[in-house]
Design a protein around this motif. Structure first.
Motif: not given
Length: 506
Positions: A182-202
């Protein structure tokens, strides 16, 4: 590169041989393809500004970048575009303000862009990032592109196992939380609170480690078709309180670990169509969320599904979406669609691991009534009463069995007519062959078995036959049984009628 920067011209160091130009093999590249990260940092910070009539920018292909690119806290008016490069250090954009960042086909160590403001595009398409990407509280006015990329958590690969099951019996210490990923070391993408106005394409993203998107805003949608998320902790995706116009975990999306969207808000479609979901405990945690439409038609699923206290406009699902327990208490929906049969729906509302819950039955019955299927609504409420019976003490259970047998808890009142007709036929046949004795001999009476039996069954004597005739021998027991049965049927009809008039009662 120094000369090309003021005009934004490309510096291409590639040979044209795909095998030799593979960034993963950059250790074999010679000094002629090596660029110091300090030079890139200096150029981006204005060491060699553009001349009149020029638009500066750093565009570099096929280079081996040595060292960290540190642009933290800077305001950068130019764009950075790198293609098929190898970056051995960290790309740091923490608290920076930049125009646009593009990495395509690069092999990178780590990207740190917490609280970064990107006035344009952030692209990491077809890249390999070995120690994760940080985008917490970043703001991107354009698109976020992570399609076909490979991301790994800082701690490296570890598979999900039984040891990551969540223990809800007690709070966890910080040490236990770290051990459980439950800490950063186990997340490939750490993006809490991220805001993306355009599309997020993954699309086609591959990760070893989870996606942490708590409180993120995707104002033009999040698209994860065919992405494969192999968690190194209990959760493959944690997007609690996320807000998005649409979210696609579909078309082969694969999650090894829990997909959690507790409290999320999706104003369009949240889709798990043809997804592959697997977790040792709970594969989907979608409680307290809102979605205009939820599509739950996974190709396969393993684990519990939690939809408790969510509000959904249209729920399009399939029985395979619920392989284990399903939590539905508090769930409300406007419409149900899909190939699910009525029998599957009844099983659906009765699979809460904590036992009987009245609200799922009542809401499902209300929906059937709303679409004009009153018979199905009554069947759901009957199933509710039968499930409730298992929670009662012995006297309540016995009374419940009696009500169920006689009138189906009031939802099948025709059963009382069946019992009444059966008892009337039996009594008429018996008393026709074994007539009772006349009570008073002062006048001559003619015995008729049908009205006599009917008078016994009706709680209040109507035909005055009970006092005129006295059953003899064993038929006295039959007469008593008929009288008792009449009272039972009348009582059951009254109790059942009350339930019909108040179908939402518990």
């Amino acid at each position: 590169m120094w000369d090309a920067y003021p005009s934004g011209a490309w510096v291409d160091l590639r040979t044209g041989d795909d095998r030799l130009d593979d960034p993963a093999e950059a250790v074999r590249w010679g000094r002629e393809r090596t660029v110091r990260a300090g030079l890139i940092t200096a150029l981006m910070l204005g060491a060699h500004p553009a001349g009149p009539g020029q638009v500066a920018g750093l565009r570099l292909a096929g280079a081996r970048v040595v060292g960290d690119i540190n642009l933290s806290d800077a305001t950068i008016p130019t764009k950075l575009h790198m293609l098929s490069c190898h970056l051995s250090g960290v790309v740091s954009l923490t608290d920076a303000t930049v125009k646009g960042i593009r990495f395509r086909g690069c092999d990178m160590q780590r990207v740190r862009a917490a609280r970064c403001t990107i006035d344009g595009l952030l692209e990491l398409n077809s890249c390999t990032v070995h120690a994760g990407v940080r985008l917490d509280n970043a703001r991107i006015t354009g698109q976020l592109r992570l399609s076909r990329s490979r991301l790994s958590a800082p701690d490296g690969p570890r598979s999900t196992s039984e040891s990551f099951k969540e223990d809800r019996s007690r709070p966890l210490s910080e040490t236990e939380k770290r051990e459980r990923g439950w800490d950063q070391n186990h997340w490939a993408l750490w993006a809490g609170g991220l805001t993306v106005d355009g599309g997020a394409f993954c699309r086609d993203l591959r990760t070893v480690g989870g996606l942490r998107l708590i409180g993120a805003h995707f104002n033009s949608g999040l698209y994860l078709q065919r992405a494969v998320i192999q968690s190194t902790g209990p959760q493959a995706v944690n997007a609690d309180h996320m807000q998005a116009t649409s979210v696609e975990f579909s078309a082969g999306f694969t999650a090894d670990g829990t997909v959690r969207l507790r409290g999320a808000r999706v104003t369009g479609v949240l889709s798990f169509d043809q997804a592959v979901l697997s977790a040792p405990d709970r594969c989907l945690h979608l409680s307290h969320m809102q979605a205009d439409e939820l599509i739950l038609r996974p190709a396969s699923a393993r684990g519990e599904v939690n939809l408790g206290y969510s509000r959904i406009g249209v729920l399009l699902d399939h029985p395979t979406a619920y392989p284990g327990h399903v939590r539905l208490n508090g769930l409300t929906f406007e419409s149900l669609r899909g190939d699910t049969s009525f029998a599957d729906r009844l099983a659906w509302v009765g699979r809460d691991p904590e036992g009987y819950r009245p609200q799922p039955y009542e809401h499902l019955a209300a929906w059937y009534r709303r679409i004009g299927h009153d018979q199905d609504a009554r069947a759901v409420l009957l199933a509710k009463q039968r499930a409730r019976r298992s929670t009662m003490r012995v006297p309540g259970r016995l009374a419940g069995y009696l009500l169920d047998l006689v009138v189906g808890y009031g939802h099948r009142p025709w059963l009382a007519g069946v019992w009444f007709g059966l008892l009337l036929a039996v009594g008429t046949a018996v008393f026709a062959t074994h007539p009772p004795a006349q009570v008073g001999l002062d006048e001559r009476r003619i015995f008729h078995p049908f009205p006599y039996t009917l008078d016994l069954l009706v709680p209040v004597s109507v035909f005055e036959q009970r006092g005129a005739w006295e059953p003899v021998g064993w038929t006295q027991w039959l007469a008593n049984i008929l009288i008792a049965s009449g009272w039972i049927l009348a009582t059951a009809l009254i109790a059942g009628g009350t339930r019909v008039l108040r179908p939402q009662s518990n």
